[in-house]
Design an enzyme around this catalytic site. Structure first.
Site, short mmCIF file in Angstrom:
data_model
loop_
_atom_site.label_atom_id
_atom_site.label_comp_id
_atom_site.label_asym_id
_atom_site.label_seq_id
_atom_site.Cartn_x
_atom_site.Cartn_y
_atom_site.Cartn_z
N ASP A 38 -4.62 12.58 -6.81
CA ASP A 38 -3.70 11.98 -5.84
C ASP A 38 -2.79 13.05 -5.24
O ASP A 38 -2.60 14.14 -5.81
CB ASP A 38 -2.87 10.90 -6.53
CG ASP A 38 -2.46 9.78 -5.59
OD1 ASP A 38 -2.55 9.97 -4.35
OD2 ASP A 38 -2.06 8.71 -6.08
N ASP B 81 -4.08 2.48 -0.06
CA ASP B 81 -3.36 1.79 -1.12
C ASP B 81 -3.28 0.29 -0.85
O ASP B 81 -2.90 -0.48 -1.74
CB ASP B 81 -1.94 2.35 -1.24
CG ASP B 81 -1.92 3.66 -2.00
OD1 ASP B 81 -2.92 4.01 -2.64
OD2 ASP B 81 -0.87 4.36 -1.95
#
Length: 724
Positions: free
Chosen positions: A468, A538
């Site tokens: 990430d 997301d």
């Protein structure tokens, strides 16, 4: 032969199975002659040649790598500042080479060949006699793909330093074409990849990122199309940059009705010092021509990126079905809770359990511990190895989340090395999500991250890594660089990232790496070179994902698109959608779940079991087939797409209707990409319906669709060719 040369006319003809690209040297300047559908190469090409001499004015000539200051007043492809402060250079042709295959780019990701016969590369040498600046323009044309890759290598062949202020990868002048439209992807966090299409007019139409990452706001891609171009018909010229940092791309229409499109590193806040003998390599621009609309362009990108950009063990392998604990637990978990989710996943046929954020340091929220890559023994008394073993005992592989490019001010690493973040002395260090960005221009920082991750990978059976990166770059400066090189920091950061990724993916080839940047903030070809799939957004709401996944497919293959089923109410928008609808959307990508499976009812578990079983049957086709977009979610209440095998013997069709329609008409869905001569057995995804239709009828008349009076309808169909 893909590159043909006419020495007497200075013409270079780059030709693939369905495309031609032509360059002509006129008075020492490389000019753009043609890019489009394939033209036969003839001994005489006089009807295509440019006969206007350069002395008539560079502003009227279509150039391949234009400069500023010598009569061309449009945007240049490069600019160099000499030691005396002047900024005038004039590159002139100095020779060429033809290379079989495709050379790699030092320190940068790029598409590749597995056999030299796949492509040929033309290198054009340009030189500014006054300063000694040399530029090598590289063009690779694939024999059986309508693809040309372009990059430039700029070298200082003089005896004085010079500074690059601009160094783009590609510039193409479309003579007399001012009536084009530009297609690109825009958005923000949680609503990435919105398709935008708008006419371009005199002046500039530009997209870019100044964030040090390719960004949620704009993807490093754009296409020029005609007003008549549709999904299936008309011309499309695609430009995609293999780069993960700040970029720019844009079309400029001049007063003579010509369009210049250019793409490369963002020139804003960029400079690069070239001492005598030093070189600078630009990233690669991948240019695709399609005469079959945007769909033809997309499928060319998909096949190329899936098989000649992605690498490693998982390039051609089926990807595992996973369950991720993030939206199930967030930071509040212990080892037993994690294993309980894995146990339930095993009973449902899931293959991989992923432990997300919160397992390291003292990480109970977003505000601490990034950089402290050792397990939190409060939550995991037996450590990662214990959890991984217990997960493996359930028959699942074990995956792990990292954010290796960040550092928390509240961390042991920051307290020990406060200078390891990007920063400018005397300036505040602005935080986002209570974190700063590690200075990846520094080898000692990269070595620390490599050693930290390697220690885990060699002691814990990690099969998957979610990598990430949750914030853009600010205070872009490095304590390790001298003043004259501070403007190089952003690009050096990306080069450092690539060096680390090359090192770590080479050392651990068995691990499936998935990139993420708060979702799609760095969904770009540069990252795909190291990690064959990306967490697309997301936002896991199925309705929003219709647009996000559809838009992303304009450039990127299904095999790169991470898609999960999450809980309802959805955590991003609060919407309630049926589990079947969520599953059908997620099964259009790399399939998984991101919720607490232990909270499901027996009925819901049975639905998951069926979804998992079905996806295992079709995932080879979903992940490796050719995508055809049928109905756009950007245009109405319905969405549809299908994936067809290379031999056209099989296909999967997905259909979605978001809201119910009163008194609906009879409906059918026209398919695409099938063999019109074949008969196809059509079976609904639920296995209850089966019928046989000709490929011609399915594409011309369509597949009949049933209708239920409810919101969030979805379904998928499996097609197999049969012999009657």
């Amino acid at each position: 032969m893909s590159v043909m040369v006419q020495e007497n006319t200075g013409l270079f003809h780059l030709q693939s199975a369905g495309m031609s690209y032509m360059i002509q040297i006129v008075d020492g300047y490389p000019l753009h002659v043609y890019w489009g559908g394939r033209l036969r190469h003839r001994d005489s090409m006089d009807d295509l040649l440019i006969h206007t001499p350069a002395k008539a004015g560079l502003d009227r000539l279509p150039q391949e790598y234009p400069q500023y200051g010598s009569g061309d007043f449009r945007n240049p492809a490069y600019q160099a500042e000499l030691e005396d402060g002047t900024r005038i250079t004039e590159l002139r042709y100095d020779g060429y080479r033809i290379i079989e295959g495709k050379p790699s780019l030092p320190g940068l990701p790029a598409v590749y060949t597995e056999d030299e016969s796949e492509a040929e590369t033309l290198e054009l040498d340009l030189k500014d006699a006054y300063s000694g600046l040399k530029v090598v323009l590289s063009y690779t044309v694939y024999a059986n793909r309508n693809v040309i890759t372009r990059s430039a290598r700029l070298s200082n062949g003089g005896d004085k330093s010079l500074r690059l202020r601009r160094a783009l990868s590609a510039s193409v002048d479309f003579s007399g074409k001012s009536d084009l439209e530009m297609v690109y992807l825009s958005g923000a966090w949680a609503r990435e990849a919105n398709m935008v299409r708008r006419p371009i007019h005199q002046g500039e139409t530009r997209i870019d990122s100044k964030r040090g990452m390719s960004s949620h706001q704009f993807n490093p891609f754009a296409a020029l199309v005609t007003s008549e171009t549709t999904e299936n018909h008309g011309e499309a010229y695609g430009f995609s940059l293999v780069y993960s940092g700040s970029f720019e791309a844009g079309a400029e229409v001049d007063s003579f009705g010509s369009t210049r499109f250019s793409m490369g590193l963002n020139s804003f806040d960029f400079a690069w010092l070239l001492s005598p003998g030093e070189s600078f390599q630009t990233p690669e621009a991948v240019m695709v021509y399609s005469g079959q609309g945007l769909g033809g362009m997309s499928r060319t990108y998909h096949r190329l990126y899936r098989t000649r950009l992605c690498r490693g063990k998982y390039r051609d392998e089926e990807r595992p079905i996973l369950v991720n604990n993030w939206e199930a637990t967030y930071f509040d978990f212990n080892a037993d809770k994690l294993v309980s989710i894995a146990e339930e996943g095993a009973r449902l046929g899931i293959e991989l359990f992923v432990l997300d954020d919160g397992w390291f340091g003292t990480r109970d929220s977003d505000n601490s511990s990034l950089g402290d890559w050792y397990e939190d023994r409060r939550k995991l008394p037996g450590g990662l190895a214990d959890v991984a073993q217990r997960v493996n005992e359930q028959g699942l592989k074990f995956g792990l989340w990292f954010e290796p490019e960040m550092i928390s001010p509240d961390s042991e690493l920051y307290r020990k090395h406060p200078d390891w973040c990007l920063h400018v002395p005397g300036r505040r260090r602005s935080e986002a999500r209570w974190q700063l960005v590690l200075d990846y221009t520094r080898k000692e920082v990269r070595d620390y991250i490599y050693d930290s991750l390697s220690a885990i990978f060699t002691s814990v059976p990690v099969a998957y890594v979610k990598w990430d990166m949750n914030r853009a770059l600010t205070e872009i400066g490095s304590a390790a660089l001298p003043p004259e090189r501070q403007a190089e920091t952003a690009h050096r950061y990306v080069l450092g990232l690539y060096e680390l990724l090359e090192r770590i993916t080479t050392a651990f080839p068995h691990i499936l790496f998935e990139s993420c940047s708060s979702g799609g903030g760095r969904f770009d070809p540069g990252m795909l070179h190291y990690m064959p799939q990306t967490w697309t957004s997301d936002n896991t709401d199925a309705v929003e994902r219709l647009k996000i996944q559809y838009g992303t497919s304009l450039v990127y293959p299904v095999s790169a698109i991470g898609a999960h089923v999450s809980a309802v109410p959805n955590h991003q928008v609060g919407r309630m959608t049926p589990l079947e609808f969520r599953g059908d959307v997620a099964m259009s990508g790399n399939f998984g779940y991101e919720l607490d499976l232990t909270k499901f009812t027996d009925e819901e578990k049975e639905i998951v079991r069926r979804q998992v079983s079905a996806y295992k049957e079709i995932r080879g086709l979903v992940q490796q087939g050719d995508l055809y977009r049928l109905k756009s979610p950007f245009r109405g209440n319905e969405s549809a797409w299908m994936i067809v095998s290379e031999d056209k013997e099989e296909a999967i069709v997905y259909y979605f209707q978001v809201m119910a329609v009163p008194n609906p008409p009879l409906r059918s869905l026209r398919l695409d990409g099938l063999n019109p001569e074949l008969e196809y057995e059509v079976q609904a995804g639920n296995g209850k319906e089966m019928s046989t239709h000709g490929g011609d009828r399915l594409m011309q008349l369509g597949l009949p669709l049933a209708y239920e009076q409810k919101d969030y309808q979805s379904g998928w169909f499996r097609l197999r060719a049969v012999t009657l």
